[in-house]
Design an enzyme around this catalytic site. Sequence first.
Site, PDB file in Angstrom:
ATOM      1  CG  HIS A  24      -1.969  -1.086   1.108  1.00 36.07           C
ATOM      2  ND1 HIS A  24      -2.347  -1.889   2.148  1.00 36.07           N
ATOM      3  CD2 HIS A  24      -2.688  -1.490   0.019  1.00 36.07           C
ATOM      4  CE1 HIS A  24      -3.264  -2.743   1.721  1.00 36.07           C
ATOM      5  NE2 HIS A  24      -3.493  -2.522   0.435  1.00 36.07           N
ATOM      6  CB  ALA A  25       0.755   4.072  -2.365  1.00 39.71           C
ATOM      7  NE  ARG A  71      -8.989  -5.738   0.545  1.00 37.42           N
ATOM      8  CZ  ARG A  71      -8.034  -5.391   1.419  1.00 37.42           C
ATOM      9  NH1 ARG A  71      -6.814  -5.894   1.322  1.00 37.42           N
ATOM     10  NH2 ARG A  71      -8.308  -4.563   2.409  1.00 37.42           N
ATOM     11  CE1 TYR A 114      -3.888   4.446  10.287  1.00 34.83           C
ATOM     12  CE2 TYR A 114      -4.153   3.775  12.564  1.00 34.83           C
ATOM     13  CZ  TYR A 114      -4.630   4.402  11.441  1.00 34.83           C
ATOM     14  OH  TYR A 114      -5.876   5.005  11.486  1.00 34.83           O
ATOM     15  CD  GLU A 157      -2.040  -3.554   8.977  1.00 35.56           C
ATOM     16  OE1 GLU A 157      -1.498  -2.440   8.772  1.00 35.56           O
ATOM     17  OE2 GLU A 157      -2.861  -4.061   8.200  1.00 35.56           O
TER      18      GLU A 157
HETATM   19  O1  0X9 Z   1      -6.549  -3.970   4.402  1.00 35.23           O
HETATM   20  C1  0X9 Z   1      -5.417  -4.455   4.282  1.00 35.23           C
HETATM   21  O2  0X9 Z   1      -4.979  -4.867   3.216  1.00 35.23           O
HETATM   22  C2  0X9 Z   1      -4.514  -4.550   5.514  1.00 35.23           C
HETATM   23  N1  0X9 Z   1      -4.675  -3.389   6.347  1.00 35.23           N
HETATM   24  S1  0X9 Z   1      -4.116  -1.943   5.820  1.00 35.23           S
HETATM   25  O3  0X9 Z   1      -4.515  -0.926   6.778  1.00 35.23           O
HETATM   26  N2  0X9 Z   1      -2.532  -1.974   5.826  1.00 35.23           N
HETATM   27  O4  0X9 Z   1      -4.575  -1.704   4.508  1.00 35.23           O
HETATM   28  C3  0X9 Z   1      -4.899  -5.775   6.320  1.00 35.23           C
HETATM   29  C4  0X9 Z   1      -4.815  -7.054   5.571  1.00 35.23           C
HETATM   30  C5  0X9 Z   1      -5.066  -8.216   6.448  1.00 35.23           C
HETATM   31  N3  0X9 Z   1      -6.114  -9.037   5.975  1.00 35.23           N
HETATM   32  C6  0X9 Z   1      -7.397  -8.928   6.409  1.00 35.23           C
HETATM   33  N4  0X9 Z   1      -7.776  -8.054   7.280  1.00 35.23           N
HETATM   34  N5  0X9 Z   1      -8.246  -9.799   5.924  1.00 35.23           N
HETATM   35 ZN    ZN Z   2      -1.572  -1.945   4.038  1.00 32.59          ZN
END
Ligand code: 0X9
Ligand code: ZN
Length: 375
Positions: free
Chosen positions: A134-135, A208, A263, A337
Amino acid sequence: MNLIVNVTSERPQAAMNKLAEMPLGLDIWELTAEHAVVRAAEAQLERLEKMGYTIEQLQETEAFLSDFATEEAASGYHSAATLEHDMRALAQRFPEIAALEEIGRSVEKRPIWALRLGERKGSTTKIAFMGCHHAREWLAVEVPYLLAEHLLTNSTTDPVSTWLSTSEIWVAPMVNPDGHEHSRTTERLWRKNRRTNFDGTIGVDPNRNYGYMWGTLDIDTSSHTPADETYVGPRAFSEPETRAVRDLIGRELFAGVITYHSYSQLILYPWGYTRKPIQNAADRNAMATLATKMSTLIKAVHGKEYVAEQSSQLYPTAGDTTDWTYGVYGIPSFTIELRPRTAMEGGFILPASQIQPTFEENTPTARAFIAAVLD
Ligand code: 0X9
Ligand code: ZN
């Protein structure tokens, strides 16, 4: 998306865990059973209020940026170019045990770099550390980069010297260089890559886009709407950034993977796509136990609490990195995180003075992970 707000609810029909499950296009920064922090536009917040949620404004996005995104805050972080320079310099300083490899190219054709550490290519046990899917999560570049530097500068003392003679440790600190560059120069809170989507909007969420249970959810935290922050992309591995990681992992067959994000101070293990736990009890226990151990090690350094939990306890997502590495290859896999814990400590925008302590508290954890995997 001009406001950063705290969302709470006392109504059962507006439960916090339902917040992620609504297609409102929110940028969700934090989510617990008691509260959420989201970045949103006024119209989105009005809809939330109508559903029974209570909204408390924390800050206007612009004020938040002028508080935290200062030149001083940016000065201690790498850009894609300085990272390449420093990784190259590390490889040159330790030519016997380090090699720089381009594992792929981004949408805008930036190289995605990995350092391969180890005396020999083709060792049987290999571990991968990645950063910055993530940027805006700049700290997630620095921790794996400093880890590579730490392993190299300690390469003549045990246990590092044994690790590097018997195995390979791969470190790819910036998986999403285009997004990072955009965040650095143009839009500090940019999250996705820089793909132009079919409808003209920009960006796919690299976390994703992996091919395990890809696209099986369509919610705010894992969205099929291209404009959304968590857009899953048109198909699994549609993005060159995730294909670079796919090809590296498919080729090297790692025995352990850690991917750094920020974070919230969390140590997450699969599954993310479902609230059900991993079926294989041995795997589940091994990952849960290791996550708890890593959290204890972190706390011992500077007293920071990183909560160990299953990914979906944060919020459900489909197609994230660790679901794929564990789901397809059975690799013990963690998302860490990093600091801080809350938005009002800066969230994604942490002062550069916190890079070093964050790295320090994550070093025993990375080392324990390497030791656990190699044993
Ligand atoms: O949303 C994400 O990709 C991650 N959090 S972030 O704030 N860095 O974007 C968490 C990914 C962990 N996976 C799940 N929560 N399913
Ligand atoms: Zn992230």
